[in-house]
Every structure is written in structure tokens, then in C-alpha cells.
Design a protein around this motif. Structure first.
Motif: not given
Ligand SMILES: C[C@@H](O)[C@H](N)C(=O)O
Ligand SMILES: C[C@@H](O)[C@H](N)C(=O)O
Lengths: 159, 159
Positions: B110-111, B114-115, B118
């Protein structure tokens, strides 16, 4: 009428963490889940809704209860970097999931779950759904009651 | 390292509806989704987080854009029965989903999503996840940018 629901799953091994009042701007989700991922914390549900007028929103997610001390430590260390106002932990939750196929094209499947829990006076703390799973978090004390009621409501009781 | 992500799915056909400030007590979810189900509205994502101190929470969900006029009519008719303070509709959303298997036991999957978002300055409006799907809602304008960046980040580009 084809039965779209194949079963009810549950877990009493999860803990819910909510970060209140984070900025709704790019990079904030990454600032939360980056450090958790680095520590190999297993995140299960993530639920975030839109911000209201205030440009602030909340982030709720679940992890295994055994990983709570480490997660708490990381989130406290990162509190300035993330910028949340409050951290709330709830270890007394159960995750209940209605599992099936193609539930999006069967309006009413989710409603059966919500109405059944409502009829039993069980408050729904968190909702997160996909086409194959409708998951809620409820107070752990209601687990058996919820499971029995949902099995009956979806006609899953043994014949 | 086994690749757990099998693909990126997206939809630009959805509209997001948020009901702000509903009571966090049994029966409220049923009061929203009951009337929608009666009208055969196809609800896709449902996202609800816990209430803060105020015993009020918000409910966000998505439906096909073509069903928006009917859904709006129903929710306005039901506004007293449901008890929401504001109704917010966003038709300019895209749903982007990272699809895979066993993602719960792969912290960091998931990260990456998100990153990546971002890094491109793309704001994440809504998050809802399961073991096999990480879904976000973003501004529709960023759809292609998000898809290209995510394909690269998850190493899904054609060899
Ligand atoms: C709140 C959080 O999701 C933020 N909108 C982000 O994009 O990271
Ligand atoms: C907010 C809503 O989910 C409420 N808690 C209910 O149980 O219906």
C-alpha cells in the motif's frame, strides 16, 4: 435469485488505530504508512473518507493486536512528521465480513448486513467494502450475536 | 521477492457521495442504504470511519454517475430520516485500484501506492482497502498520470 453471499468471516485478532485531524494534502498517507511498512507492520483495513470543510481528515486502519505496541511507538515517534492531533486505539473490536461475488451488482446485499446489525442494536464503527467483501468493525462483545444474526439473514444456516 | 501486485484497475464512471455529520448509532447505515437498495442503486465503495468525540461521523460511498440524479433525489427525500447535516457530491473522481493477492502480509504494498501518488502531488481523497485490492479516489484529472506512475512503481510496465 442467485445467492451472492458465500459466507461470513470474522477476526477478533485486530486492533483499530485512528489518527484524528491530519492534513488532507499529498504525502500525508505516505508519512503514516511508510514508517509502519519499514517496521513490517501488517496493515489490514485502511479507511479514509474525504475532508469536510476544514481540510483535515481522519485515518483509520487495523493491524494485528500483537503488533500494537510497536505500531504505537512508531506513530508516537512520527507524530510531528505526520501531524495528527490525536491518536486513538481500540483493541475491543471485531471485524465481521460478508463475503461473496459481484456484490456491487446486487444492491441490497450490504443493506441486509446493516439492517441485521441495526435490528440487534449493534453499532457499526467502521465500514469498508469491495465487490467481494463487506467489512465492518463492531464492539467485540457482539461478535457471536452478529455472526448468528448474519448467518440467518443471508440464509447461510445449515439446512 | 514475489510480485504480489497483478495489475492496476481504474474507473472514471463513478461519483462520490458524502453525507456529513450523521449520528453514530445503530440503524443509521440502514437508513441510508435501505432506500438506495430499494431503488436498485448500485453502490460500489462504502467508506465510514469512527466518530471522533462528537458521536457524529460521515458516510462516503460511490455509485455509477448515471445513477446520481436518482440517488440524490432519494437522499434528499430521506434527509430527515437519515439525519445528515450536509450532502456533498463529487463527480470528478477517478477510482484507482492496485489489485493483487495476500497484500495484508506484504507490508509496503500500500505504501508504494501512497508514496507514488505523493511524489506526483496527487491528493488521495478516499482510501478503502482489502487483502486483494487497495482503492483510492483521486481527482479525475490525474488519472493518466496516476496510472503511468503506478505501473512503473509496481514494475508492471511492458518488458
Ligand atoms: C489524508 C491523506 O490521504 C492525504 N490526502 C494524502 O494524499 O496523503
Ligand atoms: C454511522 C453508522 O454506521 C452507525 N454507526 C450505524 O451503526 O448504523
Amino acid at each position: 435469485e442467485q445467492q451472492v453471499v458465500s459466507g461470513i468471516a470474522y477476526s477478533r485478532d485486530e486492533a483499530k488505530i485512528t489518527l484524528f485531524s491530519i492534513d488532507d494534502k499529498p504525502g500525508v498517507s505516505a508519512s503514516i504508512f511508510g514508517p509502519l511498512a519499514k517496521a513490517a507492520i501488517n496493515v489490514d483495513m485502511i479507511v479514509q473518507s474525504i475532508a469536510g470543510d476544514s481540510n483535515k481528515t481522519d485515518m483509520t486502519f487495523t493491524i494485528p493486536r500483537s503488533e500494537l505496541p510497536l505500531a504505537r511507538k512508531i506513530l508516537e515517534e512520527q507524530s510531528a512528521a505526520i501531524g495528527y492531533k490525536n491518536l486513538h486505539i481500540d483493541e475491543v473490536v471485531a471485524k465481521i465480513s460478508v463475503v461473496g461475488l459481484g456484490m456491487r451488482s446486487h444492491p441490497g446485499t450490504a443493506q441486509i448486513m446493516f439492517q441485521t446489525l441495526a435490528d440487534k442494536g449493534i453499532n457499526i464503527k467502521v465500514i469498508s467494502t469491495s465487490e467481494i467483501k463487506i467489512s465492518v468493525l463492531i464492539d467485540e462483545a457482539y461478535t457471536e450475536l452478529a455472526l448468528r444474526a448474519l448467518h440467518t439473514a443471508y440464509d447461510l444456516d445449515a439446512a
